[in-house]
Motif scaffolding. Structure first.
Motif, PDB file in Angstrom:
ATOM      1  N   ASP A  89      11.097  20.495 -13.876  1.00 19.83           N
ATOM      2  CA  ASP A  89      10.809  19.081 -13.653  1.00 19.83           C
ATOM      3  C   ASP A  89      11.775  18.528 -12.603  1.00 19.83           C
ATOM      4  OD1 ASP A  89      10.432  16.363 -13.730  1.00 19.83           O
ATOM      5  OD2 ASP A  89      10.376  16.218 -15.908  1.00 19.83           O
ATOM      6  N   SER A  90      11.230  18.097 -11.477  1.00 19.33           N
ATOM      7  CA  SER A  90      12.075  17.564 -10.390  1.00 19.33           C
ATOM      8  C   SER A  90      12.267  16.058 -10.484  1.00 19.33           C
ATOM      9  CB  SER A  90      11.445  17.912  -9.031  1.00 19.33           C
ATOM     10  OG  SER A  90      11.294  19.305  -8.896  1.00 19.33           O
ATOM     11  N   GLY A  91      11.767  15.446 -11.545  1.00 16.78           N
ATOM     12  CA  GLY A  91      11.959  14.010 -11.734  1.00 16.78           C
ATOM     13  C   GLY A  91      10.962  13.140 -11.004  1.00 16.78           C
ATOM     14  N   TYR A  92       9.814  13.713 -10.622  1.00 23.04           N
ATOM     15  CA  TYR A  92       8.839  12.927  -9.858  1.00 23.04           C
ATOM     16  C   TYR A  92       8.234  11.785 -10.676  1.00 23.04           C
ATOM     17  CZ  TYR A  92       8.840  16.193  -5.918  1.00 23.04           C
ATOM     18  OH  TYR A  92       9.202  16.927  -4.821  1.00 23.04           O
ATOM     19  N   LEU A  93       7.993  11.998 -11.960  1.00 20.83           N
ATOM     20  CA  LEU A  93       7.402  10.930 -12.756  1.00 20.83           C
ATOM     21  C   LEU A  93       8.380   9.769 -12.921  1.00 20.83           C
ATOM     22  CD1 LEU A  93       4.704  10.318 -14.045  1.00 20.83           C
ATOM     23  CD2 LEU A  93       5.568  11.229 -16.200  1.00 20.83           C
ATOM     24  N   ALA A  94       9.653  10.080 -13.107  1.00 13.25           N
ATOM     25  CA  ALA A  94      10.673   9.034 -13.175  1.00 13.25           C
ATOM     26  C   ALA A  94      10.728   8.271 -11.855  1.00 13.25           C
ATOM     27  CB  ALA A  94      12.027   9.646 -13.506  1.00 13.25           C
ATOM     28  N   ARG A  95      10.569   9.009 -10.739  1.00 16.40           N
ATOM     29  CA  ARG A  95      10.576   8.363  -9.436  1.00 16.40           C
ATOM     30  C   ARG A  95       9.380   7.413  -9.290  1.00 16.40           C
ATOM     31  NH1 ARG A  95      11.457  12.592  -4.730  1.00 16.40           N
ATOM     32  NH2 ARG A  95      12.532  13.538  -6.505  1.00 16.40           N
ATOM     33  N   ALA A  96       8.227   7.855  -9.815  1.00 18.01           N
ATOM     34  CA  ALA A  96       7.045   6.992  -9.758  1.00 18.01           C
ATOM     35  C   ALA A  96       7.281   5.699 -10.527  1.00 18.01           C
ATOM     36  CB  ALA A  96       5.837   7.739 -10.327  1.00 18.01           C
ATOM     37  N   ARG A  97       7.925   5.807 -11.679  1.00 15.69           N
ATOM     38  CA  ARG A  97       8.209   4.609 -12.478  1.00 15.69           C
ATOM     39  C   ARG A  97       9.199   3.694 -11.753  1.00 15.69           C
ATOM     40  NH1 ARG A  97       5.811   4.704 -17.256  1.00 15.69           N
ATOM     41  NH2 ARG A  97       5.345   6.676 -18.318  1.00 15.69           N
ATOM     42  N   GLU A  98      10.164   4.270 -11.073  1.00 12.87           N
ATOM     43  CA  GLU A  98      11.128   3.463 -10.304  1.00 12.87           C
ATOM     44  C   GLU A  98      10.424   2.696  -9.189  1.00 12.87           C
ATOM     45  OE1 GLU A  98      13.965   6.251  -8.903  1.00 12.87           O
ATOM     46  OE2 GLU A  98      14.862   6.632 -10.880  1.00 12.87           O
ATOM     47  N   ILE A  99       9.494   3.354  -8.521  1.00 10.92           N
ATOM     48  CA  ILE A  99       8.760   2.698  -7.433  1.00 10.92           C
ATOM     49  C   ILE A  99       7.935   1.540  -7.981  1.00 10.92           C
ATOM     50  CG2 ILE A  99       6.931   3.027  -5.724  1.00 10.92           C
ATOM     51  CD1 ILE A  99       7.925   5.974  -5.514  1.00 10.92           C
ATOM     52  N   VAL A 100       7.269   1.766  -9.112  1.00  8.62           N
ATOM     53  CA  VAL A 100       6.461   0.719  -9.728  1.00  8.62           C
ATOM     54  C   VAL A 100       7.347  -0.443 -10.168  1.00  8.62           C
ATOM     55  CG1 VAL A 100       5.015   0.169 -11.736  1.00  8.62           C
ATOM     56  CG2 VAL A 100       4.576   2.246 -10.409  1.00  8.62           C
ATOM     57  N   ALA A 101       8.494  -0.122 -10.740  1.00  6.80           N
ATOM     58  CA  ALA A 101       9.408  -1.171 -11.209  1.00  6.80           C
ATOM     59  C   ALA A 101       9.924  -2.011 -10.039  1.00  6.80           C
ATOM     60  CB  ALA A 101      10.570  -0.544 -11.965  1.00  6.80           C
ATOM     61  N   ALA A 102      10.082  -1.394  -8.872  1.00  9.82           N
ATOM     62  CA  ALA A 102      10.596  -2.115  -7.702  1.00  9.82           C
ATOM     63  C   ALA A 102       9.537  -2.981  -7.041  1.00  9.82           C
ATOM     64  CB  ALA A 102      11.147  -1.116  -6.687  1.00  9.82           C
ATOM     65  N   ASN A 103       8.280  -2.765  -7.378  1.00 12.11           N
ATOM     66  CA  ASN A 103       7.185  -3.544  -6.791  1.00 12.11           C
ATOM     67  C   ASN A 103       6.227  -3.953  -7.904  1.00 12.11           C
ATOM     68  OD1 ASN A 103       4.924  -4.529  -5.399  1.00 12.11           O
ATOM     69  ND2 ASN A 103       5.260  -3.143  -3.665  1.00 12.11           N
TER      70      ASN A 103
ATOM     71  N   ALA B 212       0.837  -1.211   0.000  1.00 13.55           N
ATOM     72  CA  ALA B 212       0.000   0.000   0.000  1.00 13.55           C
ATOM     73  C   ALA B 212       0.865   1.252   0.000  1.00 13.55           C
ATOM     74  CB  ALA B 212      -0.924  -0.008   1.215  1.00 13.55           C
ATOM     75  N   ALA B 213       1.977   1.209   0.741  1.00  9.76           N
ATOM     76  CA  ALA B 213       2.867   2.375   0.788  1.00  9.76           C
ATOM     77  C   ALA B 213       3.536   2.604  -0.563  1.00  9.76           C
ATOM     78  CB  ALA B 213       3.922   2.192   1.872  1.00  9.76           C
ATOM     79  N   SER B 214       3.942   1.527  -1.237  1.00  9.96           N
ATOM     80  CA  SER B 214       4.556   1.673  -2.562  1.00  9.96           C
ATOM     81  C   SER B 214       3.566   2.251  -3.554  1.00  9.96           C
ATOM     82  CB  SER B 214       5.064   0.314  -3.055  1.00  9.96           C
ATOM     83  OG  SER B 214       6.135  -0.144  -2.257  1.00  9.96           O
ATOM     84  N   THR B 215       2.334   1.748  -3.517  1.00 10.13           N
ATOM     85  CA  THR B 215       1.301   2.288  -4.403  1.00 10.13           C
ATOM     86  C   THR B 215       1.046   3.762  -4.092  1.00 10.13           C
ATOM     87  OG1 THR B 215       0.243   0.122  -4.566  1.00 10.13           O
ATOM     88  CG2 THR B 215      -1.097   2.034  -5.142  1.00 10.13           C
ATOM     89  N   GLY B 216       0.947   4.086  -2.812  1.00 14.50           N
ATOM     90  CA  GLY B 216       0.725   5.483  -2.419  1.00 14.50           C
ATOM     91  C   GLY B 216       1.867   6.377  -2.840  1.00 14.50           C
ATOM     92  N   ALA B 217       3.112   5.882  -2.683  1.00 14.62           N
ATOM     93  CA  ALA B 217       4.274   6.688  -3.072  1.00 14.62           C
ATOM     94  C   ALA B 217       4.277   6.955  -4.572  1.00 14.62           C
ATOM     95  CB  ALA B 217       5.556   5.967  -2.662  1.00 14.62           C
ATOM     96  N   ALA B 218       3.975   5.938  -5.367  1.00 14.27           N
ATOM     97  CA  ALA B 218       3.953   6.121  -6.819  1.00 14.27           C
ATOM     98  C   ALA B 218       2.867   7.108  -7.222  1.00 14.27           C
ATOM     99  CB  ALA B 218       3.740   4.773  -7.507  1.00 14.27           C
TER     100      ALA B 218
END
Length: 536
Positions: free
Chosen positions: A115-129, A92-98
């Motif tokens: 652009d602070s890179g938030y969308l790239a960060r969201a993709r990294e979180i999804v890729a990790a879970n 749930a935390a990973s989903t919320g973070a993304a």
């Protein structure tokens, strides 16, 4: 030596014992010491603070997302990230973070911030879970296509075009998917509105209808902000309510400035922009707007400062470069302005405007041949009254009277309210000895200047009655007073040249009328008296 022993004696016995101790004591300090010695020491127990459970922390982060402000989303993302290592809430935390990261990426595009890179960060979180991929993958693809709001683009034209093409190619499919899932979570609810606002024409915007598909989210501040800023329109009353209820919504100041600027309330708009700037300094959409506003207020030093701040973040932004070149020109820094104009030409941006302002600065520096070449190139791309007017001035300096007359005539046809153009045309016609046309144009020009003076005096009265800072009032009033003085000199010159025209046409009464108007003038008085002597 007397030794005290703590016993369970009666209160009376304890009092007597203390009295005996006091007799040899010097003051209260010893008594206090003995009393404390007989007291049974008890450890102080401090209640431990209750540590929120992981599920409570997760709920608090969810509430921050619903609160919707940029800083709220940042706080939520941080808490979600902290909880991703806690097994009981990791998914749930990973989903919320993304989701929070994707919302921050979208908000940055809506605000025109870097652009602070938030969308790239969201993709990294999804890729990790991988368990979040099915839920979020498509949403992140749609978020990637959302445009940057406003004119200050920070991506290449190719990237912006690709985003637009991808969105339009998939619009029907994505719209159906978004509609079906709009009520499931905060990100889905937000993107459902954001995508429609971005890729449907303004005439087809139906925000109230779109909100019916997300009843669980439409009352949240997060979605309310998007609804109030859909497309090019802003719902200022709704935005003001959001800010009043939650001062953390500092980005609302940026949106509130739009409507105020469009209705000419420049000071109120700037007040909001400056509050937005105090919150986030690296914000080219705000610094560029402030630069343009200070230009309009004739505060060229501040304009240049904010335009420099914009260009530090977006070095090739054409509008900021052009506005800086104009501000430098108005400030009399012609050589500096030419350097900025050359940057525009080097990157092939706003070429027509760049050529025009290059010619303006070159004419001011008496580089007439270069100015002529640039104004001719500007003439191929710009259709207005300013280009032929400047061409007429440059041609006059180059002794090309016929060319000068032609350009002034063209400029005057395009904008008859520009009194200066009529004045210059009258000068050229006089040198060509076209006396009837000279008199006609100059008489019309004087009437034009008289109207302009009335308007300038009205502006001065409005400035004095305004709530603008005193230094700005003084600067603006001085500029208008100088314009009035300059116009009056052109009126006097026009009267004298009209008298000469009528004299040359042997129209003595008309010549006498205009000559008599300038007989007390320091510059033309002597010549007017000589002309009157010849009329006797």
């Amino acid at each position: 030596m007397f030794q005290t022993v703590c016993t369970a004696a009666s209160a009376t016995t304890r009092r007597r014992r203390r009295c005996r101790l006091w007799r040899g004591a010097s003051g209260c300090v010893l008594a206090a010491f003995v009393h404390s010695g007989c007291a049974a020491s008890k450890p102080v127990v401090t209640p431990s603070a209750r540590v929120p459970s992981p599920s409570a922390r997760l709920a608090a982060a969810d509430a921050q997302v619903q609160a919707g402000c940029f800083d709220c989303l940042v706080s939520a993302l941080q808490e979600y990230n902290n909880l991703r290592s806690v097994a009981t809430v990791a998914d749930a935390a990973s989903t919320g973070a993304a989701r929070a990261a994707a919302l921050l990426a979208i908000r940055e595009r809506e605000l025109g911030t870097p652009d602070s890179g938030y969308l790239a960060r969201a993709r990294e979180i999804v890729a990790a879970n991988p368990r979040t991929q099915a839920t979020l993958g498509a949403l992140l693809d749609i978020a990637e296509t959302l445009p940057v709001r406003g004119a200050v683009t920070q991506v290449s034209d190719d990237v912006a075009l690709l985003r637009n093409q991808t969105a339009l190619q998939n619009r029907e499919l994505w719209t159906a998917q978004l509609r079906a899932h709009a009520n499931e979570d905060a990100l889905s609810a937000y993107i459902w509105l954001a995508f429609n606002c971005a890729y449907l024409p303004s005439a087809e915007h139906a925000v109230a209808q779109w909100l019916t598909f997300e009843p669980a989210w439409r009352e949240t501040p997060l979605v309310a902000l998007k609804a109030a800023t859909c497309g090019s329109n802003t719902d200022s009353p709704s935005l003001e309510r959001l800010l009043e209820r939650d001062p953390r919504f500092v980005e609302v100041h940026y949106f509130l400035s739009f409507g105020l600027a469009l209705t000419g309330r420049i000071d109120a708009a700037m007040d909001h922009l400056l509050k937005a700037y105090d919150w986030r300094r690296e914000w080219p959409a705000v610094t560029s707007s402030l630069g343009a506003d200070y230009m309009a207020l004739e505060d060229f030093d501040r304009a240049i400062d904010f335009l420099d701040r914009t260009l530090a973040l977006v070095p090739r932004y054409p509008d900021a470069l052009l506005n800086k070149a104009k501000a430098l020109t108005y400030a009399g820094r012609y050589a500096d302005s030419l350097q900025i104009v050359d940057q525009l030409l080097a990157q092939n941006s706003l070429v027509g405007d760049a050529r025009y302002w290059r010619a303006v600065n070159e004419e001011a520096l008496s580089r007439d041949d270069e100015a002529w070449a640039d104004i001719e190139l500007a003439n191929k791309q710009l259709f207005n009254a300013a280009v032929p007017k400047l061409a007429g001035i440059i041609a006059y300096h180059r002794k090309q009277l016929d060319v000068s007359q032609n350009r002034f005539e063209l400029s005057r046809r395009r904008d008859k309210s520009d009194c200066e153009t009529g004045f210059y045309l009258g000068i050229v016609l006089g040198e060509q000895r076209a006396w009837p046309r000279t008199a006609e144009v100059l008489i019309e020009t004087v009437a034009c200047f008289e109207k302009a003076e009335a308007k300038l005096n009205e502006e001065i009265a409005n400035i004095r009655a305004s709530t603008q800072p005193l230094d700005r009032q003084i600067r603006q009033i001085k500029k208008r007073e100088a314009q009035i003085a300059s116009n009056r000199r052109m009126i006097v010159t026009s009267w004298y040249n009209t008298a000469v025209s009528y004299f040359s046409l042997s129209k003595k009464e008309q010549a006498r009328e205009f000559a008599e108007r300038v007989i007390t003038d320091d510059e033309f008085g002597e010549r007017a008296r000589q002309l009157l002597a010849q009329l006797r």
